[in-house]
Design a protein around this motif. Structure first.
Motif, short mmCIF file in Angstrom:
data_model
loop_
_atom_site.label_atom_id
_atom_site.label_comp_id
_atom_site.label_asym_id
_atom_site.label_seq_id
_atom_site.Cartn_x
_atom_site.Cartn_y
_atom_site.Cartn_z
N ALA A 178 -18.21 -58.49 24.92
CA ALA A 178 -19.07 -57.55 25.64
C ALA A 178 -19.06 -56.16 25.04
O ALA A 178 -20.08 -55.45 25.05
CB ALA A 178 -18.64 -57.48 27.11
N LEU A 179 -17.92 -55.73 24.50
CA LEU A 179 -17.76 -54.34 24.07
C LEU A 179 -17.60 -54.17 22.56
O LEU A 179 -17.64 -53.05 22.06
CB LEU A 179 -16.54 -53.73 24.77
CG LEU A 179 -16.54 -53.79 26.30
CD1 LEU A 179 -15.21 -53.32 26.85
CD2 LEU A 179 -17.69 -52.98 26.87
N GLY A 180 -17.39 -55.29 21.85
CA GLY A 180 -17.14 -55.20 20.42
C GLY A 180 -15.65 -55.19 20.13
O GLY A 180 -14.84 -54.81 20.97
N PRO A 181 -15.26 -55.59 18.94
CA PRO A 181 -13.84 -55.77 18.63
C PRO A 181 -13.04 -54.49 18.49
O PRO A 181 -11.81 -54.54 18.48
CB PRO A 181 -13.87 -56.53 17.29
CG PRO A 181 -15.18 -56.14 16.67
CD PRO A 181 -16.14 -55.97 17.81
N ASN A 182 -13.71 -53.34 18.39
CA ASN A 182 -12.99 -52.09 18.14
C ASN A 182 -13.03 -51.13 19.32
O ASN A 182 -12.72 -49.94 19.17
CB ASN A 182 -13.57 -51.41 16.89
CG ASN A 182 -13.34 -52.23 15.65
OD1 ASN A 182 -12.24 -52.72 15.41
ND2 ASN A 182 -14.39 -52.40 14.86
N ASP A 183 -13.39 -51.62 20.48
CA ASP A 183 -13.41 -50.76 21.66
C ASP A 183 -11.98 -50.52 22.15
O ASP A 183 -11.16 -51.44 22.14
CB ASP A 183 -14.24 -51.42 22.77
CG ASP A 183 -14.53 -50.45 23.90
OD1 ASP A 183 -13.61 -50.23 24.73
OD2 ASP A 183 -15.65 -49.94 23.99
N PRO A 184 -11.63 -49.33 22.59
CA PRO A 184 -10.28 -49.07 23.09
C PRO A 184 -9.86 -49.96 24.25
O PRO A 184 -8.67 -50.24 24.42
CB PRO A 184 -10.34 -47.59 23.51
CG PRO A 184 -11.40 -47.00 22.65
CD PRO A 184 -12.44 -48.09 22.50
N VAL A 185 -10.83 -50.38 25.06
CA VAL A 185 -10.50 -51.29 26.16
C VAL A 185 -10.02 -52.64 25.62
O VAL A 185 -9.14 -53.28 26.19
CB VAL A 185 -11.72 -51.45 27.10
CG1 VAL A 185 -11.50 -52.59 28.08
CG2 VAL A 185 -11.96 -50.16 27.85
N VAL A 186 -10.59 -53.07 24.51
CA VAL A 186 -10.13 -54.29 23.86
C VAL A 186 -8.67 -54.15 23.44
O VAL A 186 -7.87 -55.09 23.54
CB VAL A 186 -11.02 -54.63 22.65
CG1 VAL A 186 -10.42 -55.76 21.82
CG2 VAL A 186 -12.43 -55.01 23.13
N ALA A 187 -8.31 -52.95 22.99
CA ALA A 187 -6.91 -52.71 22.60
C ALA A 187 -5.96 -52.94 23.76
O ALA A 187 -4.84 -53.42 23.58
CB ALA A 187 -6.77 -51.28 22.07
N ASP A 188 -6.41 -52.60 24.97
CA ASP A 188 -5.57 -52.81 26.15
C ASP A 188 -5.24 -54.29 26.34
O ASP A 188 -4.11 -54.66 26.62
CB ASP A 188 -6.29 -52.25 27.38
CG ASP A 188 -5.33 -51.86 28.47
OD1 ASP A 188 -4.31 -51.20 28.16
OD2 ASP A 188 -5.58 -52.21 29.63
N SER A 189 -6.25 -55.15 26.17
CA SER A 189 -6.01 -56.58 26.31
C SER A 189 -5.19 -57.13 25.15
O SER A 189 -4.41 -58.07 25.32
CB SER A 189 -7.33 -57.33 26.44
OG SER A 189 -7.90 -57.12 27.72
N LEU A 190 -5.38 -56.57 23.96
CA LEU A 190 -4.54 -56.99 22.84
C LEU A 190 -3.07 -56.71 23.15
O LEU A 190 -2.19 -57.55 22.88
CB LEU A 190 -4.94 -56.23 21.57
CG LEU A 190 -6.24 -56.65 20.91
CD1 LEU A 190 -6.66 -55.62 19.86
CD2 LEU A 190 -6.11 -58.02 20.25
N ASP A 191 -2.79 -55.55 23.74
CA ASP A 191 -1.42 -55.24 24.14
C ASP A 191 -0.91 -56.23 25.18
O ASP A 191 0.25 -56.64 25.15
CB ASP A 191 -1.33 -53.82 24.71
CG ASP A 191 -1.19 -52.77 23.62
OD1 ASP A 191 -0.71 -53.11 22.51
OD2 ASP A 191 -1.56 -51.61 23.87
N GLY A 192 -1.80 -56.60 26.11
CA GLY A 192 -1.38 -57.55 27.14
C GLY A 192 -1.00 -58.90 26.56
O GLY A 192 0.04 -59.47 26.91
N VAL A 193 -1.84 -59.43 25.67
CA VAL A 193 -1.53 -60.71 25.04
C VAL A 193 -0.24 -60.60 24.24
O VAL A 193 0.64 -61.48 24.30
CB VAL A 193 -2.69 -61.18 24.15
CG1 VAL A 193 -2.32 -62.48 23.44
CG2 VAL A 193 -3.97 -61.38 24.96
N ALA A 194 -0.10 -59.51 23.49
CA ALA A 194 1.10 -59.33 22.67
C ALA A 194 2.36 -59.27 23.54
O ALA A 194 3.39 -59.85 23.20
CB ALA A 194 0.98 -58.06 21.84
N THR A 195 2.27 -58.59 24.66
CA THR A 195 3.43 -58.46 25.55
C THR A 195 3.83 -59.81 26.12
O THR A 195 5.02 -60.14 26.20
CB THR A 195 3.13 -57.48 26.69
OG1 THR A 195 2.84 -56.19 26.12
CG2 THR A 195 4.29 -57.36 27.64
N SER A 196 2.86 -60.63 26.52
CA SER A 196 3.19 -61.95 27.07
C SER A 196 3.76 -62.86 25.98
O SER A 196 4.70 -63.62 26.24
CB SER A 196 1.97 -62.58 27.73
OG SER A 196 0.89 -62.72 26.82
#
Length: 974
Positions: A178-196
């Motif tokens: 929805a937002l593109g791969p470089n949106d800062p909101v995408v970074a938030d979910s990347l952190d979430g996946v990485a943390t889990s």
């Protein structure tokens, strides 16, 4: 530690927020906070006067107020929940159930519930918001991704790591699209996946995600933006777990600097980083600084959250860890009190409660109270096992194998360590060893937790056979299609080293397969109702094992365990930083229900000796002159892992062994007998030896007696035509070895380490001779006469024909190339899907790129696990390395051995190294002759070994184990 999402709440009206936010950004942090509160209060009065106290605008403003409080770490303040409750009630009165306009208040209330430590209530509210958005918005709307991410945060903090990972991944997929791969909101979910992933121990998979998140935010937002601090912190925690403590400390300090710049020195958003920094500081040797950092974080939480919040208890636990080295009494008191409160607030099965209990157990043991240490350790192990049983029905195989929340084995490891210390101290300083009931409790806990996924997988297979609804049938078909695509790509897409990023095609196929498996788990009621299977094995006692095995049998359970020797760090996934692996054996002697514990010592020398022995016996000797070298290696192994047990097993008629660690690669019968035995082996002097994956197999074998209908006839396949159409790539000569000047083809690969896309299989002419001889022995025996023999060779030895013919057979015999590709050969795939890195080559294997999935000539272990082999008495895998695979701690070998157990076969005959044709034929013929004259499986193996040894001695041939000792039997010993 925790996860926080900092994106703006979708649906808020930024115009209403503009004035207070501008005020907050205009001054220093403390002044800004006060100004923000005053601005919101003033704005609320104006809005109420202009539009009414019951207006939508008031609800919007209340939600935005709490949202900004949360983003600044202040949502736990005492009146925040009152604000959100008022907004929630307003929207309930203004809008009907299910209305999209209710969502902002649902989420605001969920935020304050989570901040107060009420995760169950927060989860319910986020789930309601998610259901509304899914019904009201297009499937790929970014707002759905936002709610998914917030729900994932709550699941993570509740200890539901697998559920959190799934939600983070779904949110990431939606946001990227929805937002593109470089949106800062995408970074938030990347952190979430990485943390889990980090919490599950998948560190190599987590690192590129955390690094990508940080790069996006730095590029899009600048180096001092608050969101950059969150990504910096996420990477710091990951590096800490990877052991790069110096760089982790630098990153924690950077994150803290940015957060302090935005919110001042006393904000709750500083605390996670303070504890992370304290952990690495402690490990780097500065205890004073570490305690100061931990104390600062705890003081903030006490002031802002109060004494009854889970985070406060968690902070007290961490401070207790820091205090232990300098003030043991104070540290012990803090840990004990924190443990009690964590259990009250979070429950016994939460990760923090488990680790706190492990730590309390460790302290008791270090203080010399071994009995208390064992009791607390076993209680922690039971809590962790209940956690597994609660979550496992809805998990895929990959997820379940990685469901190792923090403290997964710490309780049992501690119980084992201090049981060994008590046993070692027996007779010294007026101390006695642990009583039998103590050892029994430890062993029975181990029995419940060893190879637990094997039981789950076996139960699933049985459930799917017994009840296949249309919904389950559709989910099965989807999973099988996804598997076919994944397997096809695995044989054709080049793989990199273990730390390489997987190929996009293969990674996508892996995700599709995981999704299909999840949908199958969700669709299958039998998956979710395995209570009977679990109850049957949940509380096994040693007396149950004695009854199942028989009075003249000795049972030996080997254990490779960690001895936590130092508690360090504040990060939950890495509390016990330094451990000393060791081995022990638990023994139930012949005719006795009284268990014995036998310490075997540090793992390093045992593993080294086992590796040297395996290398020596898995290849032919260069000359007879080298005999003494390999014999000495074998004697060393015997002295380490067998001789200490002989007082308890020498009177047995049969010894059942559950291996662990490197012992899975050892056939005890190949070890040289003690001095004075005339160059003989344990195969000739010891009782018959047979192998189990877990002690519970004894009871499962008994339970299936009379349930599975017995099969009939022999299915035998060998000498496949690997090039049944033009081969891909050039042909090369098969590897050879010399046995008494005779050339024999090895059933192995050359070179030994290749990725799946590079494998080429050479003909095995000896397997044609083998299957003919086995067929003849079967037909001529009284026990085999009258039963059908189906012989598949050449083009007929293919996947489809073999699978169709396998169900309902009494014996299945496969003579072909086996392969096992370790992690350094197959990269990430070996870690993610270990059953995809071992298998058998069948007809057409060399033209697999030109064939359809499911008939490509490669029979993976994962495919074999899906077959219905219930009622099959024997599966004989007469190939190389068919008993080898990726080994997981206390889960056993994840390869062909595991696959056949899951499929339901009662006994397996497997090889531990690359066998040559001549040796295989000779041994296999002897095995069948003894079996078909009435010998049990265990006796048939021992008699075959003895027969080959006697013949080789009589003929003057080498008795090196390479020529006779490759094969073992596992499963039903009868």
């Amino acid at each position: 530690m925790g996860c926080r999402s900092k994106e703006k709440n979708a649906g808020t009206k930024q115009a209403v927020l503009a004035s207070p936010q501008a005020s907050a950004e205009a001054a220093d942090p403390l002044t800004a906070a006060t100004a923000m509160e005053a601005a919101f209060a003033a704005q609320l009065q104006k809005t109420e006067a202009a539009q009414g106290a019951e207006s939508e605008a008031v609800a919007d403003l209340l939600d935005q107020w709490v949202e900004l409080r949360w983003r600044s770490g202040r949502s736990q303040e005492k009146d925040s929940q009152a604000l959100t409750s008022r907004a929630y009630e307003l929207r309930r009165r203004l809008h009907p159930p299910g209305d999209l306009r209710r969502v902002p208040s649902l989420q605001s209330l969920a935020i304050t519930k989570a901040e107060a430590g009420d995760n169950p209530a927060a989860r319910e509210l986020f789930e309601e918001a998610l259901a509304i958005r899914r019904r009201s918005l297009p499937a790929g709307d970014a707002a759905i991704g936002e709610t998914l991410h917030r729900l994932a945060n709550v699941q993570y903090l509740s200890g539901q790591i697998i559920a959190a990972r799934r939600l983070y991944e779904e949110a990431l997929a939606i946001r990227e699209k929805a937002l593109g791969p470089n949106d800062p909101v995408v970074a938030d979910s990347l952190d979430g996946v990485a943390t889990s992933l980090r919490a599950l121990g998948s560190l190599a998979e987590a690192r590129p995600l955390a690094e990508r998140s940080l790069a996006i935010r730095q590029r899009q937002l600048g180096p001092r933006h608050l969101d950059v601090a969150y990504s910096t912190s996420s990477l710091a925690f990951l590096l800490s777990q990877l052991g790069d403590f110096t760089e982790a400390r630098t990153l924690f300090e950077r994150s803290l600097s940015i957060t302090r710049e935005h919110f001042g020195p006393r904000n709750p958003l500083l605390v996670e980083d303070l504890f992370g920094l304290a952990g690495v500081t402690m490990i780097l040797g500065d205890q004073t600084a570490a305690m100061q950092e931990a104390s600062e974080g705890l003081d903030i939480w006490r002031r802002t959250l109060g004494p009854d919040h889970p985070n406060t208890a968690r902070g007290e636990f961490v401070l207790g860890l820091m205090t232990l080295p300098a003030d043991r009494a104070s540290g012990r008191r803090l840990v004990k009190n924190a443990h009690r409160r964590l259990e009250q607030l979070l429950g016994q099965e939460h990760a923090w409660s488990i680790v706190a209990q492990c730590t309390e157990a460790w302290i008791a043991g270090e203080d010399g109270d071994w009995k208390k240490a064992v009791e607390l350790g076993l209680r922690a192990a039971d809590s962790q096992h209940r956690f597994f049983l609660t979550g496992s029905p809805n998990l895929t195989r990959h997820e379940a194998l990685n469901l190792l929340p923090p403290g997964d084995r710490c309780g049992l490891d501690i119980a084992l360590r201090f049981s060994v210390e008590a046993a070692a101290a027996a007779g010294t300083a007026e101390k006695t060893g642990p009583p039998p009931e103590w050892i029994a409790s430890v062993w029975e806990t181990l029995i419940r937790t060893r190879a637990r996924w094997l039981d789950e997988a076996v139960a699933r297979q049985r459930a799917l056979r017994d009840e296949v609804t249309p919904e389950v049938h559709a989910a099965l078909a989807k999973r099988d299609a996804a598997w076919g695509n994944l397997a096809k790509l695995a044989t054709s897409v080049p793989q990199g080293p273990p730390d390489a990023i997987p190929s996009p095609l293969l990674a996508s196929a892996h995700r599709d397969f995981e999704l299909a498996e999840r949908q199958l788990a969700t669709a299958s009621a039998p998956y979710r109702s395995l209570a009977t299977e679990r109850r049957r094995t949940a509380r096994l006692h040693l007396s149950d094992l004695r009854t199942a095995s028989g009075a003249k049998t000795a049972l030996v359970g080997y254990v490779r365990y960690n001895q936590p020797s130092e508690v360090a760090g504040a990060e939950i996934e890495a509390l016990f930083q330094r451990s000393r692996p060791a081995y022990l054996a638990l023994v139930l002697p012949t005719g006795s229900n009284t268990p014995r514990i036998v310490p075997l010592g540090a793992a390093a020398p045992i593993d080294t000796a086992l590796d040297r022995w395996h290398r020596a016996v898995s290849r032919p000797p260069l000359s007879e002159a080298g005999d003494e070298t390999w014999r000495e290696l074998g004697k060393t192994v015997r002295k380490l892992v067998w001789d200490p047990l002989t007082p308890y097993v020498e009177a047995a008629r049969l010894v059942l062994i559950v291996p662990d660690g490197e012992l899975f690669r050892l056939d005890f019968q190949t070890l040289p007998a003690p001095s004075g035995s005339g160059g003989s082996f344990l195969a000739e002097t010891a009782p018959a030896i047979h192998y189990l994956t877990a002690e519970r197999q004894l009871v499962r074998i008994e339970a299936t007696e009379g349930v599975d209908s017995r099969g009939s006839g022999l299915l035998i396949a060998g000498a496949p035509d690997f090039d049944s159409s033009p081969a891909v790539g050039p042909r090369s000569g098969g590897p050879t070895t010399t046995d008494d000047s005779e050339t024999a083809s090895l059933r192995s690969l050359s070179p030994p380490c290749l990725a799946l896309d590079k494998l080429h299989f050479d003909p095995l002419p000896g397997t044609g001779q083998e299957i003919q001889q086995v067929s003849r022995i079967w037909t001529n025996s009284s026990r085999g006469r009258g039963e059908e023999v189906l012989l598949l060779r050449g083009e007929r030895a293919c996947e489809g024909t073999l699978r169709a013919a396998a169900t309902g057979r009494r014996v299945i015999h496969l003579a072909t190339h086996g392969f096992y590709l370790p992690t350094d050969c197959q990269g990430n795939l070996a870690t993610d899907l270990p059953l995809l890195t071992s298998g058998l080559a069948l007809a057409g294997a060399n033209r697999r790129r030109a064939t359809e999935p499911g008939e490509d000539g490669i029979l993976f272990a994962a495919e074999l696990a899906g077959w219905d082999l219930s009622g099959v008495e024997w599966v004989v895998l007469s190939g190389c390395d068919t008993g080898i695979g990726a080994t997981r701690a206390r889960e056993g070998v994840l390869g062909l051995r595991r696959a056949i157990e899951v499929a339901g076969a009662r006994s397996l005959i497997l090889s531990l190294w690359a066998v040559d044709d001549r040796a295989a034929i000779e041994w296999i013929n002897a095995l069948y002759r003894h079996r078909l004259t009435g010998a049990s499986t265990a006796d048939a193996v021992q008699r075959a070994n003895r027969e080959i040894l006697a013949r080789r001695r009589a003929e003057g041939r080498s008795v090196h184990p390479y020529y006779w000792g490759a094969f073992i039997a596992s499963g039903d010993w009868r």
